[in-house]
Design a protein around this motif. Structure first.
Motif, short mmCIF file in Angstrom:
data_model
loop_
_atom_site.label_atom_id
_atom_site.label_comp_id
_atom_site.label_asym_id
_atom_site.label_seq_id
_atom_site.Cartn_x
_atom_site.Cartn_y
_atom_site.Cartn_z
N ARG A 42 3.52 16.57 -71.24
CA ARG A 42 2.57 15.66 -71.89
C ARG A 42 1.94 14.71 -70.87
NH1 ARG A 42 6.17 17.32 -75.11
NH2 ARG A 42 5.79 17.84 -77.26
N ALA A 45 -0.61 16.63 -68.86
CA ALA A 45 -1.85 16.83 -69.63
C ALA A 45 -2.67 15.54 -69.64
CB ALA A 45 -1.53 17.28 -71.05
N ALA A 46 -2.02 14.42 -69.88
CA ALA A 46 -2.73 13.14 -69.96
C ALA A 46 -3.33 12.75 -68.62
CB ALA A 46 -1.78 12.05 -70.45
N LYS A 47 -2.61 13.01 -67.53
CA LYS A 47 -3.08 12.60 -66.20
C LYS A 47 -4.16 13.52 -65.64
CE LYS A 47 -1.67 11.48 -61.56
NZ LYS A 47 -0.65 11.05 -60.66
N ALA A 50 -7.08 15.02 -69.23
CA ALA A 50 -7.50 14.11 -70.31
C ALA A 50 -8.89 14.51 -70.83
CB ALA A 50 -7.52 12.68 -69.83
N GLY A 51 -8.98 14.69 -72.14
CA GLY A 51 -10.26 14.98 -72.78
C GLY A 51 -10.75 16.41 -72.63
N GLU A 53 -11.07 20.31 -73.36
CA GLU A 53 -10.90 21.30 -74.43
C GLU A 53 -10.61 22.67 -73.80
OE1 GLU A 53 -11.50 20.83 -77.81
OE2 GLU A 53 -12.61 18.95 -77.90
N LEU A 100 -7.03 19.79 -78.28
CA LEU A 100 -7.21 18.36 -78.10
C LEU A 100 -7.24 17.70 -79.47
CD1 LEU A 100 -7.66 16.22 -75.92
CD2 LEU A 100 -10.11 16.64 -76.13
N ASP A 103 -5.17 11.89 -80.44
CA ASP A 103 -4.35 11.11 -79.51
C ASP A 103 -3.95 11.91 -78.28
OD1 ASP A 103 -4.30 8.84 -81.22
OD2 ASP A 103 -2.73 9.79 -82.43
N GLY A 104 -4.79 12.84 -77.87
CA GLY A 104 -4.46 13.67 -76.71
C GLY A 104 -4.18 15.10 -77.14
N HIS A 105 -3.63 15.87 -76.23
CA HIS A 105 -3.37 17.28 -76.51
C HIS A 105 -2.20 17.45 -77.46
CE1 HIS A 105 -5.85 17.47 -72.85
NE2 HIS A 105 -6.32 18.54 -73.46
#
Length: 112
Positions: A42, A45-47, A50-51, A53, A100, A103-105
């Motif tokens: 997680r 993915a966030a780092k 992000a955003g 698709e 996506l 709140d993220g993936h």
């Protein structure tokens, strides 16, 4: 233990077509394929995604990757799995879309 790789749609298509890959551009630049544990995925993915698709989450069994898989200190001084060999389609245990959400993936239920 399963380890995870996030690929963009074009990277996943290339792996399926060629049977193996040196990974995403960051993997090629660093000289190894970056993986994450379930707890680390997680944050990865966030780092790094992000955003974005159209991502695909791959799961591989760490024990079958042999000596080419090294556990090295990375983000937050945690040990991350790094593969010093091509990522082979035949090593992928399963793959799932990584959609996506608000709140993220959204990760598959089996990773919770």
């Amino acid at each position: 233990m399963l380890i995870y790789k996030i690929l963009r749609a074009d990277e996943w298509a290339a792996l399926r077509a060629q049977g193996e890959t040196a990974g995403a551009p960051i993997d090629v630049a660093d000289g190894y394929v970056h993986f994450s544990t379930a707890d680390q995925a997680r944050g990865t993915a966030a780092k790094h995604f992000a955003g974005e698709e159209g991502l695909v989450l791959l799961a591989l069994e760490a024990d079958t990757l042999g000596e080419a898989l090294k556990w090295e200190v990375s983000r937050g001084d945690a040990l991350f799995p790094h593969l010093y060999a091509p990522l082979r389609l035949s090593d992928v245990q399963w793959h799932k879309p990584l959609p996506l959400g608000a709140d993220g993936h959204v990760f598959p239920a089996e990773m919770h």
